[in-house]
Enzyme design. Structure first.
Site, mmCIF file in Angstrom:
data_model
loop_
_atom_site.group_PDB
_atom_site.id
_atom_site.type_symbol
_atom_site.label_atom_id
_atom_site.label_comp_id
_atom_site.label_asym_id
_atom_site.label_seq_id
_atom_site.Cartn_x
_atom_site.Cartn_y
_atom_site.Cartn_z
ATOM 1 N N LYS A 80 -25.657 -11.365 -12.773
ATOM 2 C CA LYS A 80 -25.160 -11.632 -14.121
ATOM 3 C C LYS A 80 -25.970 -12.770 -14.718
ATOM 4 C CE LYS A 80 -21.749 -10.091 -16.731
ATOM 5 N NZ LYS A 80 -21.206 -8.747 -16.855
ATOM 6 N N GLY A 184 -5.398 -3.054 -26.915
ATOM 7 C CA GLY A 184 -6.818 -3.210 -27.240
ATOM 8 C C GLY A 184 -7.433 -1.867 -27.574
ATOM 9 N N GLY A 186 -10.406 -0.912 -28.968
ATOM 10 C CA GLY A 186 -11.798 -1.156 -29.341
ATOM 11 C C GLY A 186 -12.655 0.025 -28.925
ATOM 12 N N VAL A 188 -13.676 1.108 -26.049
ATOM 13 C CA VAL A 188 -13.144 1.898 -24.928
ATOM 14 C C VAL A 188 -11.761 2.440 -25.266
ATOM 15 C CG1 VAL A 188 -12.458 1.851 -22.500
ATOM 16 C CG2 VAL A 188 -14.497 0.590 -23.231
HETATM 17 P P1 NAD Z 1 -14.028 -4.203 -27.666
HETATM 18 O O1 NAD Z 1 -14.311 -5.609 -28.033
HETATM 19 O O2 NAD Z 1 -14.672 -3.097 -28.436
HETATM 20 O O3 NAD Z 1 -12.446 -3.931 -27.738
HETATM 21 C C1 NAD Z 1 -11.500 -4.857 -27.336
HETATM 22 C C2 NAD Z 1 -10.339 -4.746 -28.318
HETATM 23 O O4 NAD Z 1 -9.292 -5.601 -27.868
HETATM 24 C C3 NAD Z 1 -10.719 -5.193 -29.731
HETATM 25 O O5 NAD Z 1 -10.354 -4.188 -30.657
HETATM 26 C C4 NAD Z 1 -9.930 -6.467 -29.923
HETATM 27 O O6 NAD Z 1 -9.508 -6.650 -31.256
HETATM 28 C C5 NAD Z 1 -8.741 -6.225 -29.013
HETATM 29 N N1 NAD Z 1 -8.031 -7.433 -28.605
HETATM 30 C C6 NAD Z 1 -8.534 -8.657 -28.302
HETATM 31 N N2 NAD Z 1 -7.545 -9.500 -27.965
HETATM 32 C C7 NAD Z 1 -6.408 -8.791 -28.037
HETATM 33 C C8 NAD Z 1 -5.046 -9.096 -27.803
HETATM 34 N N3 NAD Z 1 -4.674 -10.311 -27.404
HETATM 35 N N4 NAD Z 1 -4.135 -8.124 -27.967
HETATM 36 C C9 NAD Z 1 -4.504 -6.895 -28.359
HETATM 37 N N5 NAD Z 1 -5.773 -6.537 -28.596
HETATM 38 C C10 NAD Z 1 -6.709 -7.472 -28.451
HETATM 39 O O7 NAD Z 1 -14.349 -4.094 -26.115
HETATM 40 P P2 NAD Z 1 -14.514 -2.750 -25.278
HETATM 41 O O8 NAD Z 1 -15.938 -2.449 -25.128
HETATM 42 O O9 NAD Z 1 -13.574 -1.701 -25.792
HETATM 43 O O10 NAD Z 1 -13.996 -3.252 -23.847
HETATM 44 C C11 NAD Z 1 -12.602 -3.428 -23.603
HETATM 45 C C12 NAD Z 1 -12.418 -4.118 -22.270
HETATM 46 O O11 NAD Z 1 -12.997 -3.329 -21.239
HETATM 47 C C13 NAD Z 1 -13.093 -5.500 -22.171
HETATM 48 O O12 NAD Z 1 -12.294 -6.325 -21.353
HETATM 49 C C14 NAD Z 1 -14.393 -5.199 -21.455
HETATM 50 O O13 NAD Z 1 -14.870 -6.318 -20.748
HETATM 51 C C15 NAD Z 1 -13.976 -4.092 -20.524
HETATM 52 N N6 NAD Z 1 -15.075 -3.202 -20.132
HETATM 53 C C16 NAD Z 1 -15.783 -2.559 -21.099
HETATM 54 C C17 NAD Z 1 -16.834 -1.711 -20.733
HETATM 55 C C18 NAD Z 1 -17.636 -0.963 -21.768
HETATM 56 O O14 NAD Z 1 -18.403 -0.048 -21.378
HETATM 57 N N7 NAD Z 1 -17.499 -1.250 -23.046
HETATM 58 C C19 NAD Z 1 -17.146 -1.534 -19.366
HETATM 59 C C20 NAD Z 1 -16.380 -2.192 -18.401
HETATM 60 C C21 NAD Z 1 -15.348 -3.032 -18.806
#
Ligand code: NAD
Length: 348
Positions: A80, A184, A186, A188
């Site tokens: 990382k 959340g 977002g 994913v």
């Molecule tokens: P993202 O930033 O697109 O989505 C996260 C969502 O969570 C956002 O819409 C944000 O507004 C919301 N959020 C933040 N704080 C919040 C709260 N307190 N209550 C409710 N909603 C809240 O991120 P993502 O890419 O969708 O990833 C989501 C999670 O999965 C993250 O923790 C990320 O580390 C993990 N992850 C993502 C991937 C990937 O391929 N994108 C891979 C492995 C792990």
């Protein structure tokens, strides 16, 4: 505090600090373990309060990547990178190129990718100084859709497969009529909602921003829930897809779901939370196992593979979780602990 005395130091192989005077770049790269292959892991840019916080982050995250890669069956280790600074104010193209030079000093033992604060375009700039970058292109996607390098679709599909395995384990049933709360919506979360609704699940969604929630309500018939209420909803599955520490001392006693399975990294505030979930009869799908779809996708884009192999690999997430659940039932140990043990057998 020295690296070797740091509480998050876990026999990391290589930790390196870098300063580039011209661009102001300050960064740390940690490679945790390369027994299975080079350390792959994202580069995060964050306005750390101090270098101690940055070191804690990079040590913990690089170790997590070793476990994630091992459990996903990849010939890959864990690494990382963290860059000090506010990505909206401090980032410059020259700084990203300097970061590429830093990555290159690892001679391929660390391969970088996107993470929070770092976009595909930044990785492309790093790629001007090193070939050891990933996640900048896709040759194919697991479902035949247009691939653009974004790992979120593969992550969401892997989480969907994992939730199916967990529901099968607890209820011996498919997803039809199962109540699932997603925190959340977002990149994913919204894709996960689509998969789940297609299989007949009843969805409840919450986010601090309205866009994803509105889409899930309009397109997948989800019910909007207040962020303050989503953790304790009376549902079958709680899927944390926002930030880390989703399950903590404050909310563990109010969780009513029989299953916790979502995309967020570092979902448990501590390992004792994992034990407590087991004691309370709540099945927890270890985060780094269920959310490995993204890294599996990146791995397949880098190797001689194809869409079919990628999809099969993503489906294995369900099988791996079923093995972990069965072992946890047999031993009485928390699923997170079982996963750690199985991962260590693979990479140690
Ligand atoms: P993202 O930033 O697109 O989505 C996260 C969502 O969570 C956002 O819409 C944000 O507004 C919301 N959020 C933040 N704080 C919040 C709260 N307190 N209550 C409710 N909603 C809240 O991120 P993502 O890419 O969708 O990833 C989501 C999670 O999965 C993250 O923790 C990320 O580390 C993990 N992850 C993502 C991937 C990937 O391929 N994108 C891979 C492995 C792990």
């Amino acid at each position: 505090m020295s690296v070797f005395d740091h509480p998050e130091f876990a026999e990391h192989e290589h930790v390196s600090f870098y300063h580039d005077k011209e661009t102001g770049l300050k960064a740390i790269i940690a490679v945790h373990n390369t027994n299975l292959g080079p350390g792959l892991g994202g580069c995060r840019m964050f306005n750390y309060a101090n270098s101690e916080d940055a070191l804690t982050d990079v040590l913990r995250l690089s170790k997590g990547m070793t476990y994630k890669a091992a459990m996903a069956g990849l010939k890959q280790g864990g690494g990382k990178a963290v860059i000090f600074g506010d990505p909206r104010k401090d980032k410059t193209p020259e700084m990203m190129k300097a970061m590429g030079r830093f990555v290159d000093t690892f001679k391929g033992q660390y391969i970088t990718a996107e993470d929070s604060g770092i976009a595909v375009s930044d990785i492309c700039l790093m790629g001007e100084s090193t070939e050891h970058v990933s996640g900048t292109f896709s040759k194919y996607s697991f479902d035949g859709s247009l691939a653009d390098g974004n790992p979120a679709p593969a992550t969401a599909y892997g989480v969907f497969v994992g939730i199916k395995a967990a529901v099968q384990h607890v209820f011996q049933s498919d997803l039809r009529g199962k109540k699932i709360a997603i925190k959340g919506i977002g990149h994913v979360g919204i894709r996960l909602a689509e998969h789940l609704s297609r299989e007949g699940a009843i969805l409840y969604v919450a986010d601090i921003f309205p866009d994803g929630v509105n889409k899930a309500v309009a397109e997948f018939g989800a019910t909007e829930v207040d962020v303050a209420d989503i953790d304790s909803l009376d549902v079958d599955v709680f899927a944390p897809c926002a930030l880390g520490n989703a399950i903590n001392a404050q909310n563990i006693h109010s969780i009513k779901a029989r299953i916790i399975a979502g995309a967020a990294n570092n979902q448990l505030a501590s390992s004792s939370i994992g034990e407590e979930l087991t004691q309370r009869g709540i099945l927890y799908a270890p985060d780094y196992v269920i959310n490995a779809g993204g890294i599996i996708d990146i791995y397949h884009q880098r190797t001689d593979s194809n869409a079919d192999k990628l999809r099969k690999h993503l489906n294995q997430i369900g099988e791996t979780l079923t093995t972990i659940f069965a072992e946890s039932d047999k031993s009485g140990h928390a699923t997170a602990k079982v996963a750690d043990k199985l991962a260590e057998l693979k990479f140690k």
